[in-house]
Design an enzyme around this catalytic site. Sequence first.
Site, PDB file in Angstrom:
ATOM      1  N   SER A  21       0.838  -1.207   0.000  1.00 49.30           N
ATOM      2  CA  SER A  21       0.000   0.000   0.000  1.00 49.30           C
ATOM      3  C   SER A  21       0.867   1.249   0.000  1.00 49.30           C
ATOM      4  CB  SER A  21      -0.925   0.004   1.227  1.00 49.30           C
ATOM      5  OG  SER A  21      -1.841  -1.053   1.185  1.00 49.30           O
ATOM      6  N   SER A 161     -11.855   3.014  -1.266  1.00 47.14           N
ATOM      7  CA  SER A 161     -11.189   4.318  -1.193  1.00 47.14           C
ATOM      8  C   SER A 161     -10.111   4.450  -2.257  1.00 47.14           C
ATOM      9  CB  SER A 161     -10.560   4.504   0.196  1.00 47.14           C
ATOM     10  OG  SER A 161      -9.503   3.566   0.386  1.00 47.14           O
ATOM     11  N   ASP A 320      -9.112  -6.250   4.817  1.00 45.48           N
ATOM     12  CA  ASP A 320      -8.047  -7.219   4.572  1.00 45.48           C
ATOM     13  C   ASP A 320      -7.677  -8.001   5.831  1.00 45.48           C
ATOM     14  OD1 ASP A 320      -7.917  -6.609   1.911  1.00 45.48           O
ATOM     15  OD2 ASP A 320      -6.174  -5.283   2.085  1.00 45.48           O
ATOM     16  N   LYS A 347     -12.896  -8.786  -3.821  1.00 41.24           N
ATOM     17  CA  LYS A 347     -11.478  -9.000  -3.558  1.00 41.24           C
ATOM     18  C   LYS A 347     -10.964 -10.026  -4.567  1.00 41.24           C
ATOM     19  CE  LYS A 347     -11.035  -6.224  -0.005  1.00 41.24           C
ATOM     20  NZ  LYS A 347     -10.087  -5.073  -0.042  1.00 41.24           N
TER      21      LYS A 347
END
Length: 444
Positions: A21, A161, A320, A347
């Site tokens: 990320s 997001s 997650d 996912k």
Amino acid sequence: MKVTIQPSQLKGSIQTPASKSSMQRALAAGLLTKGKCIINNPGHSNDDKAALKVIKAMGAAIDSTGDQLIIESNGVNPLTNEVNCGESGLGIRMFAPIIAVSEKEITIHGEGSLLDRPMDFFDEIFPQLGVKIKSNHGKLPIVIKGPLQPANIEVDGSLSSQFLTGLLMVYGASTNSLAGEALDSDNSIVSIKVRDLKSKPYIDLTLDVMKQFGLRVPENKNYEEFIFHTDSSLFPPVGSGRAVYTVEGDWSGGAFLLVAGAIAGPITVRGLDLTSTQADRAIVGALMAANAGIAMDAKGIQLHPTPMDGFYFDATDCPDLFPPLVALAAYCKGKTTIKGVSRLLHKESNRALTLQDEFDKMGVTIELNGDLMVIHGGGVVKGADVHSHHDHRIAMACAVAGLKSDSEMVIEDAQAVNKSYPDFYNDLKSLGASVSLPHQHFNL
């Protein structure tokens, strides 16, 4: 590829992998930031590699020296008319607006489960920003042609997001270059309004990366509106133009190590920042709620086995965490309830059903009731032949659950972990786990 996990005792210390990320956001910011940027502790997961290919295709020059990446960029200047985001949901959702800065027509491809994920967001939003788009009925591949022009818009943040992350970065880069020019009627602001934003911590991470790379950071109005002031006296860009960014340790991958330690430790997990904006830092609260054996000091986070109890946890903003939390709950006495099931549909697999199916093979009952998942734990976790469903987090959850099962756990399609944590099985082995790997080099 099959990997076999035998019931094991873990002991030792382990460094968490780099956060994908954090890494992918840094690569995107490096592309948008004109000049030279340095990224320390770069990741090497499949998603990270896909992001590197994207920014190279968009004109960034990359030099790798040891544990550093050096990026030189003059903004988005495509070298090709096609890019591939691999199987990265963040990659496609974040990079599509960035790619749309160019006037060149670009086709964006993906792989695996990404081909089935909805991309209707772009069909709705891009035309409002002057971007032409052709999609495959709301799916990949998509063809876009900019240049994207920042404008006052409203977006739906309920699915992910990640769409917003790309828009924020593009607006931050654009308002740097357009400061003082008219973007709306008062010549000073342009804003993105957001409805029902999920995963707010990931937006905090995006804003932090933007700040460190010198992109203009918006005024955050309670995550309901992000206002970019083109007046340089208000929320000015920061940084020297030569950003140096260190990729954080990954709380998402680290969560599996922490749960492994709580089930089969003692171990120490190093490299996780307790002040991080990463959403999956919330795993610490879940471990405490389960009465896990956990302690924190300057050396890292220590975990050791102790009798654990069922707990309640809201994972809406950190979906997650469902897979490691299910593995944890399997070893907790009584019922564990996790909220946020609605976030699991799009996912790498439909994770709610996948977790239910695979843990049922282990004798662990999982009930799904609307937005709630109830796990009945505390019984014997059976060794079984399980399947990752091509989902990296399912593979890791099954491996962790196998550390104290009554017999071996055999994981089919185990190489799925390469998407986010290619060293996962070797890291378990370094802690003393009995892991049977194929003879060929694992990180394919």
